[in-house]
Each structure stands twice: as structure tokens, then as C-alpha cells.
Design a protein around this motif. Structure first.
Motif, PDB file in Angstrom:
ATOM      1  N   GLY A   1       0.808  -1.215   0.000  1.00  0.00           N
ATOM      2  CA  GLY A   1       0.000   0.000   0.000  1.00  0.00           C
ATOM      3  C   GLY A   1       0.839   1.262   0.000  1.00  0.00           C
ATOM      4  N   ILE A   2       0.143   2.377   0.185  1.00  0.00           N
ATOM      5  CA  ILE A   2       0.810   3.682   0.072  1.00  0.00           C
ATOM      6  C   ILE A   2       1.730   3.918   1.256  1.00  0.00           C
ATOM      7  N   VAL A   3       2.726   4.757   1.004  1.00  0.00           N
ATOM      8  CA  VAL A   3       3.571   5.263   2.089  1.00  0.00           C
ATOM      9  C   VAL A   3       3.384   6.775   2.097  1.00  0.00           C
ATOM     10  N   SER A   4       2.844   7.307   3.178  1.00  0.00           N
ATOM     11  CA  SER A   4       2.643   8.750   3.248  1.00  0.00           C
ATOM     12  C   SER A   4       3.869   9.409   3.883  1.00  0.00           C
ATOM     13  N   TYR A   5       4.012  10.701   3.625  1.00  0.00           N
ATOM     14  CA  TYR A   5       5.146  11.424   4.236  1.00  0.00           C
ATOM     15  C   TYR A   5       5.055  11.385   5.750  1.00  0.00           C
ATOM     16  N   LYS A   6       3.829  11.334   6.268  1.00  0.00           N
ATOM     17  CA  LYS A   6       3.649  11.298   7.717  1.00  0.00           C
ATOM     18  C   LYS A   6       4.156   9.964   8.291  1.00  0.00           C
ATOM     19  N   ALA A   7       3.969   8.877   7.508  1.00  0.00           N
ATOM     20  CA  ALA A   7       4.357   7.549   8.000  1.00  0.00           C
ATOM     21  C   ALA A   7       5.827   7.233   7.763  1.00  0.00           C
ATOM     22  N   MET A   8       6.488   8.054   6.937  1.00  0.00           N
ATOM     23  CA  MET A   8       7.881   7.778   6.554  1.00  0.00           C
ATOM     24  C   MET A   8       8.803   7.500   7.744  1.00  0.00           C
ATOM     25  N   PRO A   9       8.851   8.371   8.760  1.00  0.00           N
ATOM     26  CA  PRO A   9       9.804   8.121   9.866  1.00  0.00           C
ATOM     27  C   PRO A   9       9.503   6.845  10.634  1.00  0.00           C
ATOM     28  N   TYR A  10       8.215   6.474  10.717  1.00  0.00           N
ATOM     29  CA  TYR A  10       7.844   5.251  11.448  1.00  0.00           C
ATOM     30  C   TYR A  10       8.283   4.014  10.670  1.00  0.00           C
TER      31      TYR A  10
ATOM     32  N   ARG B   1      10.770   3.880   8.541  1.00  0.00           N
ATOM     33  CA  ARG B   1      12.237   3.812   8.628  1.00  0.00           C
ATOM     34  C   ARG B   1      12.666   3.289  10.001  1.00  0.00           C
ATOM     35  N   ASN B   2      11.941   3.714  11.034  1.00  0.00           N
ATOM     36  CA  ASN B   2      12.248   3.245  12.387  1.00  0.00           C
ATOM     37  C   ASN B   2      12.072   1.734  12.500  1.00  0.00           C
ATOM     38  N   LEU B   3      10.981   1.221  11.907  1.00  0.00           N
ATOM     39  CA  LEU B   3      10.763  -0.233  11.903  1.00  0.00           C
ATOM     40  C   LEU B   3      11.915  -0.947  11.198  1.00  0.00           C
ATOM     41  N   TYR B   4      12.273  -0.421  10.033  1.00  0.00           N
ATOM     42  CA  TYR B   4      13.347  -1.041   9.238  1.00  0.00           C
ATOM     43  C   TYR B   4      14.661  -1.053  10.032  1.00  0.00           C
ATOM     44  N   ASP B   5      14.963   0.056  10.686  1.00  0.00           N
ATOM     45  CA  ASP B   5      16.237   0.153  11.420  1.00  0.00           C
ATOM     46  C   ASP B   5      16.309  -0.849  12.571  1.00  0.00           C
ATOM     47  N   GLN B   6      15.156  -1.233  13.123  1.00  0.00           N
ATOM     48  CA  GLN B   6      15.152  -2.167  14.256  1.00  0.00           C
ATOM     49  C   GLN B   6      15.248  -3.630  13.824  1.00  0.00           C
ATOM     50  N   MET B   7      15.103  -3.895  12.538  1.00  0.00           N
ATOM     51  CA  MET B   7      15.071  -5.295  12.081  1.00  0.00           C
ATOM     52  C   MET B   7      16.450  -5.935  12.150  1.00  0.00           C
ATOM     53  N   LEU B   8      16.422  -7.273  12.130  1.00  0.00           N
ATOM     54  CA  LEU B   8      17.662  -8.046  12.131  1.00  0.00           C
ATOM     55  C   LEU B   8      18.456  -7.793  10.855  1.00  0.00           C
ATOM     56  N   THR B   9      19.744  -7.977  10.932  1.00  0.00           N
ATOM     57  CA  THR B   9      20.617  -7.877   9.762  1.00  0.00           C
ATOM     58  C   THR B   9      21.186  -9.257   9.448  1.00  0.00           C
ATOM     59  N   PRO B  10      21.216  -9.712   8.188  1.00  0.00           N
ATOM     60  CA  PRO B  10      20.782  -9.014   6.980  1.00  0.00           C
ATOM     61  C   PRO B  10      19.261  -8.950   6.877  1.00  0.00           C
TER      62      PRO B  10
ATOM     63  N   CYS C   1       1.358   1.364  -5.512  1.00  0.00           N
ATOM     64  CA  CYS C   1       1.530   2.450  -4.527  1.00  0.00           C
ATOM     65  C   CYS C   1       2.886   2.349  -3.839  1.00  0.00           C
ATOM     66  N   ALA C   2       3.250   1.132  -3.411  1.00  0.00           N
ATOM     67  CA  ALA C   2       4.539   0.955  -2.733  1.00  0.00           C
ATOM     68  C   ALA C   2       5.694   1.094  -3.721  1.00  0.00           C
TER      69      ALA C   2
ATOM     70  N   PRO D   1       6.672   9.007  -3.405  1.00  0.00           N
ATOM     71  CA  PRO D   1       6.697   8.298  -4.702  1.00  0.00           C
ATOM     72  C   PRO D   1       7.450   6.973  -4.639  1.00  0.00           C
ATOM     73  N   GLY D   2       6.994   6.107  -3.772  1.00  0.00           N
ATOM     74  CA  GLY D   2       7.585   4.771  -3.680  1.00  0.00           C
ATOM     75  C   GLY D   2       8.337   4.544  -2.382  1.00  0.00           C
ATOM     76  N   ALA D   3       8.223   3.295  -1.885  1.00  0.00           N
ATOM     77  CA  ALA D   3       8.883   2.946  -0.628  1.00  0.00           C
ATOM     78  C   ALA D   3      10.401   3.019  -0.734  1.00  0.00           C
ATOM     79  N   GLY D   4      10.907   2.943  -1.990  1.00  0.00           N
ATOM     80  CA  GLY D   4      12.346   3.027  -2.196  1.00  0.00           C
ATOM     81  C   GLY D   4      12.930   4.353  -1.746  1.00  0.00           C
ATOM     82  N   GLU D   5      12.085   5.361  -1.548  1.00  0.00           N
ATOM     83  CA  GLU D   5      12.566   6.649  -1.040  1.00  0.00           C
ATOM     84  C   GLU D   5      12.883   6.576   0.449  1.00  0.00           C
ATOM     85  N   VAL D   6      12.347   5.550   1.111  1.00  0.00           N
ATOM     86  CA  VAL D   6      12.472   5.458   2.569  1.00  0.00           C
ATOM     87  C   VAL D   6      13.438   4.349   2.986  1.00  0.00           C
TER      88      VAL D   6
END
Ligand code: SF4
Length: 157
Positions: free
Chosen positions: A67-76, A78-87, A96-97, A113-118
Motif C-alpha cells: 500500500g501507500i507510504v505517506s510522508y507522515k508515515a515515513m519516519p515510522y 524507517r524506524n521499523l526497518y532500522d530495528q530489524m535483524l541484519t541481513p 503504490c509501494a 513516490p515509492g517505498a524506495g525513497e524510505v
């Protein structure tokens, strides 16, 4: 046999195992989430591919963005992504995504304009919405990318 033979074989086995044990978190900010729910249900049974749903980013190594990624949801996001396991890996599901889709920046001021921005996206699944089979194909492509083999369904045809 040389030691490097065993090390390279072990490396391949570990990559194969990693590709077959993806634990995923998914975001559902649009209608594509319904297709993702279908995929997790008994008909398509995503778990047979080793993909288990998680609710905690610290136990996930795959983020599925539906689904869509809004500018308001962007930091959240990114925060989720940063907390994930590596790799860690990201699958973008639906127009939309992928690019903002019907809510592209030309039509809506609030949609990224796409989740790739985040976050860095590994596989894009096209469609509005993509069918569950298309999402499954994207997952198989991601498994192939991780294990170093091209295993997408289109590659098998
Ligand atoms: S890509 Fe289409 S189906 Fe998916 S969230 Fe956007 S509008 Fe809905």
C-alpha cells in the motif's frame, strides 16, 4: 579436498537456509494488504516457503510493504526497518509501494513516490493490486536473490 571448498559449500548452504527461513513483518496501508492477507491464509499457505509472520521488527528479517507510504508515515517505517535483524530485506507490493501508484505525487501532496525513497527495496511486485500469486512470485525471486539463484516463476517458464 581443500578448506576453501568446504567454506564455499557451507556459505552456499547458509545462504540457502537463510532464503528459506524469512520471518516477515508487513505493513498494510492500502488495499494490497488484503491480497497479502490472502497469501498468509490457508489457501496459499505462505509458511510452506518458510515465511513466518511476525509482529516485532527485532524478530523479522523481511519487511513487506503493502500500500501507500505517506510522508507522515515515513519516519515510522524507517524506524521499523532500522530495528530489524541484519541481513534484512524489503519487498514492495503494488503500484503504490512501488511508485505512489494512483496517488502519485502529481495527484496527491501527501504520498511518497515509492517505498524506495524510505528504505532499500530488494524486489518490486507490480500490480494494482497484485494477485497473491504475484506476491508469491516476488518472494520466490527474493529467495533466489538471497541464495544466488534466479528462481522466480517467470525464470522457470
Ligand atoms: S496499488 Fe492499487 S490496490 Fe494496492 S494499495 Fe495502491 S491503489 Fe490499492
Amino acid at each position: 579436498m581443500s578448506g576453501s571448498f568446504y567454506l564455499s559449500t557451507l556459505g552456499r548452504v547458509l545462504k540457502w537456509a537463510e532464503s528459506r527461513s524469512l520471518w516477515y513483518m508487513s505493513t498494510g496501508s492500502g488495499c494490497c494488504a488484503d491480497e497479502m492477507l490472502n497469501l498468509a491464509g490457508s489457501k496459499y499457505d505462505l509458511e510452506r516457503y518458510g515465511c513466518l509472520p511476525q509482529v516485532d521488527p527485532r524478530q523479522s528479517d523481511l519487511l513487506i510493504i503493502c500500500g501507500i507510504v505517506s510522508y507522515k508515515a515515513m519516519p515510522y517505517l524507517r524506524n521499523l526497518y532500522d530495528q530489524m535483524l541484519t541481513p534484512k530485506y524489503v519487498l514492495a507490493v503494488g503500484a503504490c509501494a512501488n511508485s505512489g501508484g494512483p496517488f502519485s505525487p502529481k495527484k496527491s501532496y501527501s504520498v511518497v513516490p515509492g517505498a524506495g525513497e524510505v528504505v532499500p527495496v530488494d524486489v518490486y511486485v507490480p500490480g494494482c493490486p497484485p494477485r497473491p500469486e504475484a506476491i508469491m512470485n516476488g518472494l520466490i525471486a527474493l529467495q533466489g536473490k538471497i541464495s544466488g539463484k534466479n528462481t522466480s516463476i517467470s525464470a522457470l517458464e
